[in-house]
Design a protein around this motif. Structure first.
Motif, mmCIF file in Angstrom:
data_model
loop_
_atom_site.group_PDB
_atom_site.id
_atom_site.type_symbol
_atom_site.label_atom_id
_atom_site.label_comp_id
_atom_site.label_asym_id
_atom_site.label_seq_id
_atom_site.Cartn_x
_atom_site.Cartn_y
_atom_site.Cartn_z
ATOM 1 N N GLN A 19 0.829 -1.214 0.000
ATOM 2 C CA GLN A 19 0.000 0.000 0.000
ATOM 3 C C GLN A 19 0.860 1.259 0.000
ATOM 4 N N GLU A 20 1.963 1.195 0.726
ATOM 5 C CA GLU A 20 2.857 2.368 0.732
ATOM 6 C C GLU A 20 3.424 2.620 -0.666
ATOM 7 N N GLU A 22 1.853 1.799 -3.454
ATOM 8 C CA GLU A 22 0.728 2.345 -4.239
ATOM 9 C C GLU A 22 0.606 3.846 -3.991
ATOM 10 N N ASP A 23 0.794 4.245 -2.754
ATOM 11 C CA ASP A 23 0.667 5.666 -2.421
ATOM 12 C C ASP A 23 1.828 6.486 -2.999
#
Ligand code: GLU
Length: 548
Positions: A19-20, A22-23
């Motif tokens: 997720q990091e 993706e961010d």
């Protein structure tokens, strides 16, 4: 098996989450329908026509749709890497008009989705590798090269498919303890994908060039990370094209066999699959059969070849366009001077089987392209070519730019420009005679005529020549000279019965042409004499009379 414990064991250094990632690489703010694509070459030091084809397809698809083209350097295979290859690649593509919006550049990376060189992205791949292990979709394999070779031999003996799959995937279901023991002993390992596919299963897939394909599922536990922690092409492709937000993957169709695995991998990673544009290879006729252009056999595969031959960059670019979109030629005839970028390129017209390279066609395209250039442009390009490949010619051309330009202006402009040159290498044979140092003062006259006859004609011309005459008067004088020597000036009658006269006005022109240009073929003789000037023209004719 505790996959979390295994993931921690294999990747203790990885603290970031998918997720990091993706961010860190947000979705691009691109207009609807914009194509985000890339070129992802491996820096092997050899830039070929196929690179240009792929570059042009990607570039057109991106820029015609208001999207982005970026350059990613796939340098995961350290063994194949050649020093300076990235720079050569970037320079060459730029030279051929392929403009990247972001990615690797000579001065480092440019853009928000980097680093754009894969070896600098190792930590990013590891985040996703760890995730796959946690999800039970990847595992370490400690097989040695010898073991794999042995396995292959056994598979050959048993006449079963090659590869690491099913019962052959011997590290697939080992316990945490066994793995731990290998790690403790410092054994090298690769990370493998745990395939759930079966070759019994087939599904349909639509490739933008190849059309509908029937794909067999992949059942091989392919390598994702090599023992040095660097990803294979497959894993890097999935992670990079996802995070760099590629919408279309334009690549050679040699990757088609890997597509089942790629589809599987994107799914396992929870990534949306990009659209694929698999380009067929460049082919050529070899006798009556077609074959792929080969690096070993065909010098025309290398882009350096076109430079050395002296094809203008714009001609090579246009030629590639004609190879890719068959309607390009008609468009070009209807729009002879339009910028090639205004042509509406379509990937839908690509031949799925690959384009057929044809040297003669390239020359035709190049002649057309050169015929639309101004004399100034031709001069600049020939000068640049000669500077590298023919220094004496370069020196002659640069001594008097005006003189050279007046030569290149012959037959240029107007509705039907002459198509004399296909390459800059042809410039010297075409117009070198204007320079005394390249003029052949010993060219032979047609044997059909006695030296006395030729001399008489040349002298006869000197007697009537007046540089103030216009082209019509000039030619009338040549005709009158022909008649005075018993030759005919009526070409139609002469063709009907060439035996009725010793020769025609065309022969008189040939004598003059050989004396003045040293060749039997040249640009318009009247214009040539105008540019050479009276003194030099007469001097050459007189020299011919003396040697006859
Ligand atoms: N590095 C790969 C190659 O040079 C790139 C293929 C692709 O465009 O994905 O063949």
């Amino acid at each position: 098996m505790d996959y979390h414990a295994l993931a921690q064991l294999l990747f203790p250094q990885v603290t970031q989450t998918p997720q990091e990632m993706e961010d860190r690489y947000p979705l691009r703010n691109a207009p609807e329908g914009a194509v985000i694509t890339r070129m992802a070459p491996s820096p092997t030091g050899f830039v070929h026509l196929g690179n240009l084809v792929q570059g042009l397809v990607s570039e057109r698809m991106a820029h015609q749709s208001g999207g982005v083209l970026y350059l990613r350097v796939e340098d995961t295979d350290a063994k194949r890497e050649v020093a300076g290859a990235v720079e050569v690649l970037i320079d060459t593509l730029k030279h051929y008009g392929i403009h990247f919006d972001e990615g690797a550049t000579i001065d480092g990376d440019c853009g928000g989705y980097g680093p754009y060189r894969q070896r600098q992205r190792a930590a990013i791949y590891h985040v996703f590798a760890k995730k796959l292990v946690e999800d039970g979709m990847a595992y370490p394999c400690f097989c040695t090269e010898e073991e794999l070779t042995q396995m292959r031999q056994q598979q050959e003996e048993q006449k079963v498919n090659f590869g690491y799959y099913g019962p052959w995937a011997i590290w697939r279901d080992r316990s945490l303890e066994e793995i731990q023991a290998q790690l403790d002993a410092g054994k090298p390992w690769v990370l493998r994908f745990r395939s759930t596919g079966s070759i019994e299963n087939k599904f349909k897939y639509h490739d933008l060039v190849k059309g509908e394909l029937t794909i067999t599922e992949n059942d091989i536990d392919q390598v994702l990370l090599k023992s040095d922690g660097i990803p294979t092409y497959h894993f890097a492709h999935a992670v990079d094209d996802h995070l760099m937000r590629t919408t279309h993957v334009v690549r050679g169709d040699e990757w088609l066999p890997s597509l089942p695995f790629h589809i599987q991998l994107f799914k396992a990673l929870g990534f949306k699959l990009p659209k694929y544009v698999h380009i067929g290879p460049l082919m050529k006729m070899d006798g009556t059969s077609k074959r792929k252009l080969s690096k070993r056999k065909d010098p025309e595969l290398a882009l350096t070849y076109y430079k050395a031959e002296g094809f203008p960059v714009s001609a090579v670019y246009e030629y590639v366009l004609t190879l890719l979109n068959s309607n390009y030629e008609d468009w070009r005839s209807a729009n002879p001077t339009a910028d090639a970028h205004t042509f509406k390129f379509s990937y839908k017209k690509l031949n799925p089987a690959g384009a057929l390279f044809d040297y003669a066609k390239l020359c035709d395209v190049s002649k057309n392209v050169i015929s639309t250039m101004s004399a100034d442009q031709v001069y600049e390009e020939v000068l640049e070519y000669a500077k590298e490949f023919d220094v004496p010619f370069y020196e002659a051309l640069s001594q008097d730019a005006q003189f050279a330009k007046s030569i290149f202006a012959i037959g240029r402009g107007g509705k039907k420009p002459r198509k004399d040159l296909a390459t800059w290498a042809e410039a010297k044979p075409y117009m070198g005679f204007f320079y005394d140092s390249f003029f052949d003062g010993n060219a032979a006259f047609p044997e059909k005529f006695s030296p006395e006859t030729v001399k008489a004609a040349l002298q006869g011309f000197i007697d009537v020549y007046d540089p103030a005459d216009d082209a019509t008067v000039w030619f009338d004088k040549v005709k009158a000279l022909a008649e005075s020597m018993g030759f005919t000036s009526n070409m139609k009658l002469y063709k009907q019965d060439p035996t009725a006269w010793p020769g025609s006005v065309a022969d008189i022109s040939t004598f003059l042409r050989i004396a003045i240009t040293g060749k039997t073929n040249s640009p318009d003789l009247y214009t040539v004499m105008t540019i050479l000037g009276k003194e030099r023209s007469i001097a050459r004719i007189q020299a011919a009379i003396h040697r006859l």
